[in-house]
Design a protein around this motif. Sequence first.
Motif, PDB file in Angstrom:
ATOM      1  N   ALA A 103       2.914  51.071 -20.884  1.00 43.90           N
ATOM      2  CA  ALA A 103       1.759  51.245 -19.987  1.00 43.90           C
ATOM      3  C   ALA A 103       1.333  52.710 -19.924  1.00 43.90           C
ATOM      4  O   ALA A 103       0.135  53.016 -19.947  1.00 43.90           O
ATOM      5  CB  ALA A 103       2.084  50.726 -18.593  1.00 43.90           C
ATOM      6  N   GLU A 104       2.291  53.619 -19.839  1.00 40.56           N
ATOM      7  CA  GLU A 104       1.976  55.052 -19.799  1.00 40.56           C
ATOM      8  C   GLU A 104       1.359  55.507 -21.115  1.00 40.56           C
ATOM      9  O   GLU A 104       0.385  56.278 -21.124  1.00 40.56           O
ATOM     10  CB  GLU A 104       3.247  55.867 -19.512  1.00 40.56           C
ATOM     11  CG  GLU A 104       3.762  55.702 -18.099  1.00 40.56           C
ATOM     12  CD  GLU A 104       5.168  56.243 -17.908  1.00 40.56           C
ATOM     13  OE1 GLU A 104       5.502  56.595 -16.758  1.00 40.56           O
ATOM     14  OE2 GLU A 104       5.954  56.308 -18.895  1.00 40.56           O
ATOM     15  N   PHE A 105       1.898  55.030 -22.235  1.00 40.50           N
ATOM     16  CA  PHE A 105       1.336  55.402 -23.534  1.00 40.50           C
ATOM     17  C   PHE A 105      -0.089  54.893 -23.670  1.00 40.50           C
ATOM     18  O   PHE A 105      -0.952  55.579 -24.219  1.00 40.50           O
ATOM     19  CB  PHE A 105       2.219  54.889 -24.679  1.00 40.50           C
ATOM     20  CG  PHE A 105       1.758  55.379 -26.025  1.00 40.50           C
ATOM     21  CD1 PHE A 105       1.789  56.733 -26.344  1.00 40.50           C
ATOM     22  CD2 PHE A 105       1.276  54.500 -26.965  1.00 40.50           C
ATOM     23  CE1 PHE A 105       1.348  57.199 -27.571  1.00 40.50           C
ATOM     24  CE2 PHE A 105       0.823  54.945 -28.202  1.00 40.50           C
ATOM     25  CZ  PHE A 105       0.864  56.295 -28.503  1.00 40.50           C
ATOM     26  N   GLY A 144      -7.990  64.101 -17.817  1.00 43.45           N
ATOM     27  CA  GLY A 144      -8.147  62.843 -17.102  1.00 43.45           C
ATOM     28  C   GLY A 144      -6.867  62.015 -17.032  1.00 43.45           C
ATOM     29  O   GLY A 144      -6.892  60.885 -16.554  1.00 43.45           O
ATOM     30  N   ILE A 145      -5.750  62.594 -17.488  1.00 46.32           N
ATOM     31  CA  ILE A 145      -4.466  61.893 -17.502  1.00 46.32           C
ATOM     32  C   ILE A 145      -3.535  62.582 -16.496  1.00 46.32           C
ATOM     33  O   ILE A 145      -3.450  63.806 -16.446  1.00 46.32           O
ATOM     34  CB  ILE A 145      -3.821  61.934 -18.907  1.00 46.32           C
ATOM     35  CG1 ILE A 145      -4.792  61.454 -19.997  1.00 46.32           C
ATOM     36  CG2 ILE A 145      -2.503  61.145 -18.933  1.00 46.32           C
ATOM     37  CD1 ILE A 145      -5.250  60.031 -19.888  1.00 46.32           C
ATOM     38  N   SER A 146      -2.823  61.802 -15.728  1.00 39.06           N
ATOM     39  CA  SER A 146      -1.912  62.327 -14.711  1.00 39.06           C
ATOM     40  C   SER A 146      -0.858  63.261 -15.314  1.00 39.06           C
ATOM     41  O   SER A 146      -0.266  62.964 -16.353  1.00 39.06           O
ATOM     42  CB  SER A 146      -1.201  61.159 -14.029  1.00 39.06           C
ATOM     43  OG  SER A 146      -0.101  61.608 -13.274  1.00 39.06           O
ATOM     44  N   ASP A 147      -0.609  64.375 -14.624  1.00 36.66           N
ATOM     45  CA  ASP A 147       0.442  65.302 -15.053  1.00 36.66           C
ATOM     46  C   ASP A 147       1.821  64.641 -15.047  1.00 36.66           C
ATOM     47  O   ASP A 147       2.693  65.016 -15.827  1.00 36.66           O
ATOM     48  CB  ASP A 147       0.481  66.544 -14.150  1.00 36.66           C
ATOM     49  CG  ASP A 147      -0.492  67.614 -14.588  1.00 36.66           C
ATOM     50  OD1 ASP A 147      -1.096  67.479 -15.674  1.00 36.66           O
ATOM     51  OD2 ASP A 147      -0.641  68.598 -13.844  1.00 36.66           O
ATOM     52  N   ASP A 148       2.019  63.666 -14.163  1.00 34.64           N
ATOM     53  CA  ASP A 148       3.300  62.958 -14.139  1.00 34.64           C
ATOM     54  C   ASP A 148       3.583  62.295 -15.483  1.00 34.64           C
ATOM     55  O   ASP A 148       4.727  62.232 -15.921  1.00 34.64           O
ATOM     56  CB  ASP A 148       3.310  61.882 -13.043  1.00 34.64           C
ATOM     57  CG  ASP A 148       3.276  62.479 -11.644  1.00 34.64           C
ATOM     58  OD1 ASP A 148       3.633  63.662 -11.481  1.00 34.64           O
ATOM     59  OD2 ASP A 148       2.886  61.748 -10.710  1.00 34.64           O
ATOM     60  N   VAL A 208      -2.240  57.391 -21.947  1.00 38.07           N
ATOM     61  CA  VAL A 208      -2.380  58.621 -22.746  1.00 38.07           C
ATOM     62  C   VAL A 208      -3.369  58.411 -23.882  1.00 38.07           C
ATOM     63  O   VAL A 208      -4.160  59.300 -24.206  1.00 38.07           O
ATOM     64  CB  VAL A 208      -1.014  59.108 -23.273  1.00 38.07           C
ATOM     65  CG1 VAL A 208      -1.181  60.219 -24.292  1.00 38.07           C
ATOM     66  CG2 VAL A 208      -0.131  59.568 -22.124  1.00 38.07           C
ATOM     67  N   ARG A 209      -3.348  57.247 -24.492  1.00 43.73           N
ATOM     68  CA  ARG A 209      -4.252  56.953 -25.613  1.00 43.73           C
ATOM     69  C   ARG A 209      -5.720  57.059 -25.215  1.00 43.73           C
ATOM     70  O   ARG A 209      -6.577  57.266 -26.069  1.00 43.73           O
ATOM     71  CB  ARG A 209      -3.958  55.561 -26.163  1.00 43.73           C
ATOM     72  CG  ARG A 209      -2.655  55.494 -26.921  1.00 43.73           C
ATOM     73  CD  ARG A 209      -2.294  54.081 -27.292  1.00 43.73           C
ATOM     74  NE  ARG A 209      -3.320  53.447 -28.100  1.00 43.73           N
ATOM     75  CZ  ARG A 209      -3.084  52.729 -29.177  1.00 43.73           C
ATOM     76  NH1 ARG A 209      -1.856  52.536 -29.578  1.00 43.73           N
ATOM     77  NH2 ARG A 209      -4.073  52.190 -29.841  1.00 43.73           N
ATOM     78  N   GLU A 210      -6.004  56.948 -23.931  1.00 49.05           N
ATOM     79  CA  GLU A 210      -7.388  57.035 -23.451  1.00 49.05           C
ATOM     80  C   GLU A 210      -7.957  58.447 -23.569  1.00 49.05           C
ATOM     81  O   GLU A 210      -9.169  58.637 -23.474  1.00 49.05           O
ATOM     82  CB  GLU A 210      -7.480  56.550 -22.009  1.00 49.05           C
ATOM     83  CG  GLU A 210      -7.230  55.059 -21.858  1.00 49.05           C
ATOM     84  CD  GLU A 210      -8.264  54.215 -22.595  1.00 49.05           C
ATOM     85  OE1 GLU A 210      -9.472  54.434 -22.403  1.00 49.05           O
ATOM     86  OE2 GLU A 210      -7.841  53.336 -23.375  1.00 49.05           O
ATOM     87  N   HIS A 211      -7.102  59.458 -23.773  1.00 49.92           N
ATOM     88  CA  HIS A 211      -7.588  60.841 -23.775  1.00 49.92           C
ATOM     89  C   HIS A 211      -8.641  61.108 -24.844  1.00 49.92           C
ATOM     90  O   HIS A 211      -9.526  61.935 -24.650  1.00 49.92           O
ATOM     91  CB  HIS A 211      -6.438  61.859 -23.874  1.00 49.92           C
ATOM     92  CG  HIS A 211      -5.948  62.114 -25.263  1.00 49.92           C
ATOM     93  ND1 HIS A 211      -5.016  61.311 -25.887  1.00 49.92           N
ATOM     94  CD2 HIS A 211      -6.262  63.098 -26.135  1.00 49.92           C
ATOM     95  CE1 HIS A 211      -4.779  61.787 -27.091  1.00 49.92           C
ATOM     96  NE2 HIS A 211      -5.523  62.867 -27.269  1.00 49.92           N
TER      97      HIS A 211
END
Length: 138
Positions: free
Chosen positions: A33-35, A18-22, A38-41
């Motif tokens: 913001a990106e981290f 569910g996390i963007s490959d980018d 990722v923490r949502e995984h």
Amino acid sequence: SKELLSDASVLHDVGKIGISDDILRKGEKLTPAEFSIVREHAKIGENILKPIASLRPLCDLVRHHHEWVDGKGYPDGLKGDEISLLSKILAVVDAYDAMTSDRPYRKAMSRELAEEELKKFAGSHFDQEVVDKFIKII
């Protein structure tokens, strides 16, 4: 149980679908913001497994494999004995695997350096007893 831990070791990061490959393949440090994304995984993974009765016993491990014994982990900020022993074990094994594997943003660490990192963070990120036993058996 050993079987539950084995299954969780395979499926603990399923939520990364569910996390963007980018973001996942980014070759440099993640922005805050990106981290945060990722923490949502961990929660995403739990939500993927929860509807499947045979995989429901893995939900706790998938959700809590990034909890720290000092309470500063995620997603729930659990602390000490609030974290299951199996989640504590998975956290150590997952961290060791991550450190000793090549990543898009860095080369793998040596076994010795990874062990030193586990020792350094035992008692804060990781359960001290789990780290001690893990290092003895690897």
